[in-house]
Each structure stands twice: as C-alpha cells, then as structure tokens.
Design a protein around this motif. Structure first.
Motif, PDB file in Angstrom:
ATOM      1  N   TRP A  35       0.863  -1.176   0.000  1.00 54.86           N
ATOM      2  CA  TRP A  35       0.000   0.000   0.000  1.00 54.86           C
ATOM      3  C   TRP A  35       0.899   1.227   0.000  1.00 54.86           C
ATOM      4  O   TRP A  35       2.030   1.193   0.472  1.00 54.86           O
ATOM      5  N   HIS A  36       0.404   2.320  -0.533  1.00 51.80           N
ATOM      6  CA  HIS A  36       1.231   3.509  -0.702  1.00 51.80           C
ATOM      7  C   HIS A  36       0.360   4.761  -0.764  1.00 51.80           C
ATOM      8  O   HIS A  36      -0.873   4.669  -0.806  1.00 51.80           O
ATOM      9  N   VAL A  37       1.021   5.895  -0.808  1.00 51.51           N
ATOM     10  CA  VAL A  37       0.383   7.160  -1.178  1.00 51.51           C
ATOM     11  C   VAL A  37       1.286   7.839  -2.211  1.00 51.51           C
ATOM     12  O   VAL A  37       2.500   7.631  -2.219  1.00 51.51           O
ATOM     13  N   TRP A  38       0.683   8.621  -3.069  1.00 53.56           N
ATOM     14  CA  TRP A  38       1.443   9.434  -4.014  1.00 53.56           C
ATOM     15  C   TRP A  38       1.596  10.799  -3.378  1.00 53.56           C
ATOM     16  O   TRP A  38       0.608  11.429  -2.986  1.00 53.56           O
ATOM     17  N   HIS A  39       2.845  11.246  -3.221  1.00 54.92           N
ATOM     18  CA  HIS A  39       3.082  12.530  -2.573  1.00 54.92           C
ATOM     19  C   HIS A  39       4.308  13.185  -3.175  1.00 54.92           C
ATOM     20  O   HIS A  39       5.387  12.574  -3.230  1.00 54.92           O
ATOM     21  N   GLU A  40       4.147  14.413  -3.626  1.00 52.86           N
ATOM     22  CA  GLU A  40       5.233  15.228  -4.164  1.00 52.86           C
ATOM     23  C   GLU A  40       6.088  14.462  -5.178  1.00 52.86           C
ATOM     24  O   GLU A  40       7.312  14.420  -5.079  1.00 52.86           O
ATOM     25  N   GLY A  41       5.417  13.829  -6.151  1.00 47.83           N
ATOM     26  CA  GLY A  41       6.119  13.195  -7.257  1.00 47.83           C
ATOM     27  C   GLY A  41       6.737  11.845  -6.971  1.00 47.83           C
ATOM     28  O   GLY A  41       7.629  11.420  -7.702  1.00 47.83           O
ATOM     29  N   ALA A  42       6.279  11.149  -5.932  1.00 52.06           N
ATOM     30  CA  ALA A  42       6.860   9.844  -5.607  1.00 52.06           C
ATOM     31  C   ALA A  42       5.822   8.922  -4.981  1.00 52.06           C
ATOM     32  O   ALA A  42       4.860   9.376  -4.354  1.00 52.06           O
ATOM     33  N   VAL A  43       6.038   7.636  -5.144  1.00 53.21           N
ATOM     34  CA  VAL A  43       5.274   6.615  -4.432  1.00 53.21           C
ATOM     35  C   VAL A  43       5.912   6.525  -3.046  1.00 53.21           C
ATOM     36  O   VAL A  43       7.112   6.280  -2.929  1.00 53.21           O
ATOM     37  N   CYS A  44       5.132   6.748  -2.001  1.00 49.23           N
ATOM     38  CA  CYS A  44       5.658   6.753  -0.635  1.00 49.23           C
ATOM     39  C   CYS A  44       5.160   5.517   0.111  1.00 49.23           C
ATOM     40  O   CYS A  44       3.978   5.190   0.065  1.00 49.23           O
ATOM     41  N   LEU A  45       6.093   4.870   0.809  1.00 49.42           N
ATOM     42  CA  LEU A  45       5.813   3.624   1.521  1.00 49.42           C
ATOM     43  C   LEU A  45       6.304   3.702   2.956  1.00 49.42           C
ATOM     44  O   LEU A  45       7.249   4.429   3.248  1.00 49.42           O
ATOM     45  N   VAL A  46       5.681   2.919   3.823  1.00 48.85           N
ATOM     46  CA  VAL A  46       6.182   2.756   5.182  1.00 48.85           C
ATOM     47  C   VAL A  46       6.155   1.262   5.491  1.00 48.85           C
ATOM     48  O   VAL A  46       5.247   0.553   5.068  1.00 48.85           O
ATOM     49  N   GLY A  47       7.181   0.775   6.189  1.00 48.20           N
ATOM     50  CA  GLY A  47       7.202  -0.643   6.512  1.00 48.20           C
ATOM     51  C   GLY A  47       8.433  -1.065   7.276  1.00 48.20           C
ATOM     52  O   GLY A  47       9.156  -0.247   7.835  1.00 48.20           O
ATOM     53  N   ASP A  48       8.662  -2.366   7.291  1.00 43.52           N
ATOM     54  CA  ASP A  48       9.782  -3.014   7.983  1.00 43.52           C
ATOM     55  C   ASP A  48       9.756  -2.825   9.489  1.00 43.52           C
ATOM     56  O   ASP A  48      10.787  -2.847  10.142  1.00 43.52           O
ATOM     57  N   GLY A  49       8.583  -2.645  10.033  1.00 44.93           N
ATOM     58  CA  GLY A  49       8.454  -2.538  11.486  1.00 44.93           C
ATOM     59  C   GLY A  49       7.352  -3.465  11.953  1.00 44.93           C
ATOM     60  O   GLY A  49       6.642  -4.058  11.143  1.00 44.93           O
ATOM     61  N   PRO A  50       7.173  -3.598  13.263  1.00 40.41           N
ATOM     62  CA  PRO A  50       6.117  -4.461  13.792  1.00 40.41           C
ATOM     63  C   PRO A  50       4.742  -4.026  13.293  1.00 40.41           C
ATOM     64  O   PRO A  50       4.373  -2.858  13.400  1.00 40.41           O
ATOM     65  N   GLY A  51       4.011  -4.936  12.698  1.00 41.93           N
ATOM     66  CA  GLY A  51       2.677  -4.645  12.213  1.00 41.93           C
ATOM     67  C   GLY A  51       2.629  -3.890  10.902  1.00 41.93           C
ATOM     68  O   GLY A  51       1.553  -3.490  10.466  1.00 41.93           O
ATOM     69  N   GLU A  52       3.756  -3.677  10.266  1.00 42.00           N
ATOM     70  CA  GLU A  52       3.798  -2.948   8.994  1.00 42.00           C
ATOM     71  C   GLU A  52       4.241  -3.886   7.873  1.00 42.00           C
ATOM     72  O   GLU A  52       4.763  -4.955   8.120  1.00 42.00           O
ATOM     73  N   GLN A  53       4.064  -3.437   6.645  1.00 41.64           N
ATOM     74  CA  GLN A  53       4.405  -4.262   5.490  1.00 41.64           C
ATOM     75  C   GLN A  53       5.915  -4.412   5.328  1.00 41.64           C
ATOM     76  O   GLN A  53       6.675  -3.513   5.657  1.00 41.64           O
ATOM     77  N   LYS A 102       0.119   8.760   7.139  1.00 46.71           N
ATOM     78  CA  LYS A 102      -0.703   8.604   8.339  1.00 46.71           C
ATOM     79  C   LYS A 102      -2.184   8.699   7.997  1.00 46.71           C
ATOM     80  O   LYS A 102      -3.000   7.947   8.523  1.00 46.71           O
ATOM     81  N   GLY A 103      -2.529   9.596   7.083  1.00 45.77           N
ATOM     82  CA  GLY A 103      -3.922   9.761   6.694  1.00 45.77           C
ATOM     83  C   GLY A 103      -4.486   8.565   5.945  1.00 45.77           C
ATOM     84  O   GLY A 103      -5.690   8.347   5.933  1.00 45.77           O
ATOM     85  N   LYS A 104      -3.637   7.769   5.346  1.00 47.60           N
ATOM     86  CA  LYS A 104      -4.093   6.616   4.554  1.00 47.60           C
ATOM     87  C   LYS A 104      -3.914   5.282   5.258  1.00 47.60           C
ATOM     88  O   LYS A 104      -4.383   4.269   4.781  1.00 47.60           O
ATOM     89  N   ARG A 105      -3.225   5.263   6.396  1.00 50.93           N
ATOM     90  CA  ARG A 105      -2.964   4.004   7.101  1.00 50.93           C
ATOM     91  C   ARG A 105      -4.246   3.515   7.751  1.00 50.93           C
ATOM     92  O   ARG A 105      -4.841   4.196   8.580  1.00 50.93           O
ATOM     93  N   LEU A 106      -4.668   2.301   7.365  1.00 52.48           N
ATOM     94  CA  LEU A 106      -5.887   1.728   7.920  1.00 52.48           C
ATOM     95  C   LEU A 106      -5.573   0.826   9.102  1.00 52.48           C
ATOM     96  O   LEU A 106      -4.539   0.173   9.136  1.00 52.48           O
ATOM     97  N   ASN A 107      -6.459   0.796  10.069  1.00 56.14           N
ATOM     98  CA  ASN A 107      -6.375  -0.116  11.210  1.00 56.14           C
ATOM     99  C   ASN A 107      -5.070  -0.008  11.995  1.00 56.14           C
ATOM    100  O   ASN A 107      -4.503  -1.010  12.426  1.00 56.14           O
ATOM    101  N   ALA A 108      -4.589   1.188  12.164  1.00 52.83           N
ATOM    102  CA  ALA A 108      -3.360   1.377  12.936  1.00 52.83           C
ATOM    103  C   ALA A 108      -3.644   1.116  14.413  1.00 52.83           C
ATOM    104  O   ALA A 108      -4.633   1.597  14.952  1.00 52.83           O
ATOM    105  N   PRO A 109      -2.772   0.375  15.086  1.00 50.39           N
ATOM    106  CA  PRO A 109      -3.022   0.053  16.489  1.00 50.39           C
ATOM    107  C   PRO A 109      -2.788   1.221  17.442  1.00 50.39           C
ATOM    108  O   PRO A 109      -3.292   1.220  18.554  1.00 50.39           O
ATOM    109  N   ASP A 110      -2.019   2.227  16.996  1.00 47.60           N
ATOM    110  CA  ASP A 110      -1.627   3.271  17.933  1.00 47.60           C
ATOM    111  C   ASP A 110      -2.073   4.687  17.558  1.00 47.60           C
ATOM    112  O   ASP A 110      -1.662   5.641  18.215  1.00 47.60           O
ATOM    113  N   GLY A 111      -2.887   4.870  16.552  1.00 47.50           N
ATOM    114  CA  GLY A 111      -3.467   6.162  16.208  1.00 47.50           C
ATOM    115  C   GLY A 111      -2.481   7.308  16.121  1.00 47.50           C
ATOM    116  O   GLY A 111      -1.601   7.335  15.271  1.00 47.50           O
ATOM    117  N   GLU A 112      -2.604   8.259  17.019  1.00 53.27           N
ATOM    118  CA  GLU A 112      -1.785   9.473  16.995  1.00 53.27           C
ATOM    119  C   GLU A 112      -0.307   9.215  17.302  1.00 53.27           C
ATOM    120  O   GLU A 112       0.546  10.039  17.010  1.00 53.27           O
TER     121      GLU A 112
END
Length: 179
Positions: A35-53, A102-112
């Motif tokens: 899963w990703h978001v498009w931001h400022e000319g790039a595909v942006c990803l987050v992962g490699d942590g507990p509970g992440e892709q 953060k705005g696109k992350r679904l079902n995050a366990p820790d919210g803010e």
C-alpha cells in the motif's frame, strides 16, 4: 506534449487513484504488493516494522520496478523504473511524507502515536519515477498454479439426483396447497 511528460502524467494519475502498487526491488525474483500514497512526485511507503508491510530488498539509493494497478479492475495500468530514497526521520521531507501516509494508514493500532513509532521502528521510503514507462507485456503474466492433489471437480454422488427430485416435488406440493 513530449512523451516524457505524458509518461509522468500517466504515472501520477494512476498512482494517485490506486492504493496498491506492485514493487520489485532490483535483483528480486518477484514483485510484492504494497500500500502507498502518491506525494510530491513519488510513491511513498512505510514498513519493515512491527505490524507494517515488509520492504524487502528496497534500499536507499537502489532501484525498483513499480507496477500500478487499476483500483476498480485490478489490472496493470503502468510499469516504471524508480529510484529509492529514505528520508532521515524528523527531516522536513520525512515529516511531509509521514503526514500523507498517516492519513491513509488503515487499522493502525496506535493512532496518533504512529509517527513516533514509525520514526523509531520503521522505514519510510520514496520511490521516484526514473525513466520511461515499460511497454505493455505480450501475453499473460499470470503464474501457473502450483501442482496440488486438491480438486474442485468430482462426479456427483449417485443418490443426489433422487434427493434433488424429492425436494422439487415437496416444493411443488407446498405451492399447490397455497393456491
């Protein structure tokens, strides 16, 4: 319009509308859905942590091949090469990217608390398009199914036609009684 601008417009429009991309790191045998978001000319990803892709094989300064799929049909829209960059946690670029993610992350366990956890335990990556789009492939790219003894087709049991006929007869009798 030049072909480069048309490629860029196609990549941006497809990536904005799709929430899922297929990413194959340089040297990796297969692409991975992320899963990703498009931001400022790039595909942006987050992962490699507990509970992440998992972002296996993607390294700062490396390259990857990104395939964007159609959100409604799921088919391939465009494939393009990308350079991978990892902004430093807390940098303005990282903050802006994380705000979008953060705005696109679904079902995050820790919210803010999510950005803090991402800074401590995860990687945030930007995949910036780096070259022309790949031509459409010839034929299907589907992998053949893995051989298995499982089957979905078997002969119907011998008594099934009689059982179904009895059910139809009962329904017909009930309908006749209602009339």
């Amino acid at each position: 319009m030049t072909p480069e601008l048309l490629d860029r417009a196609l990549i941006e429009e497809a990536a904005k509308k799709s929430g899922l991309v297929w990413v194959r790191a340089a040297g990796a045998p297969a692409a991975r859905a992320l899963w990703h978001v498009w931001h400022e000319g790039a595909v942006c990803l987050v992962g490699d942590g507990p509970g992440e892709q998992p972002l296996t094989g993607l390294a700062d300064g490396g390259t990857a091949e990104v395939t964007v799929r159609s959100k409604d049909k799921g088919g391939r829209l465009v494939t393009f090469p990308a350079t991978v960059s990892e902004p430093a946690a807390g940098s303005p670029e990282w903050e802006a990217t994380v705000a979008e993610l953060k705005g696109k992350r679904l079902n995050a366990p820790d919210g803010e608390e999510m950005p803090g956890r991402w800074a401590r335990e995860c990687r945030v990556l930007r995949l910036v398009p780096a070259g022309p789009t790949a031509p459409a492939p010839e034929g299907s790219l589907a992998a053949p199914p893995v051989p298995s003894p499982a089957t979905t087709r078997r002969p119907i049991p011998a008594g099934l036609p009689k059982l179904l006929a009895k059910r139809r007869e009962k329904r017909r009798r009930k309908e006749d009684l209602k009339k």
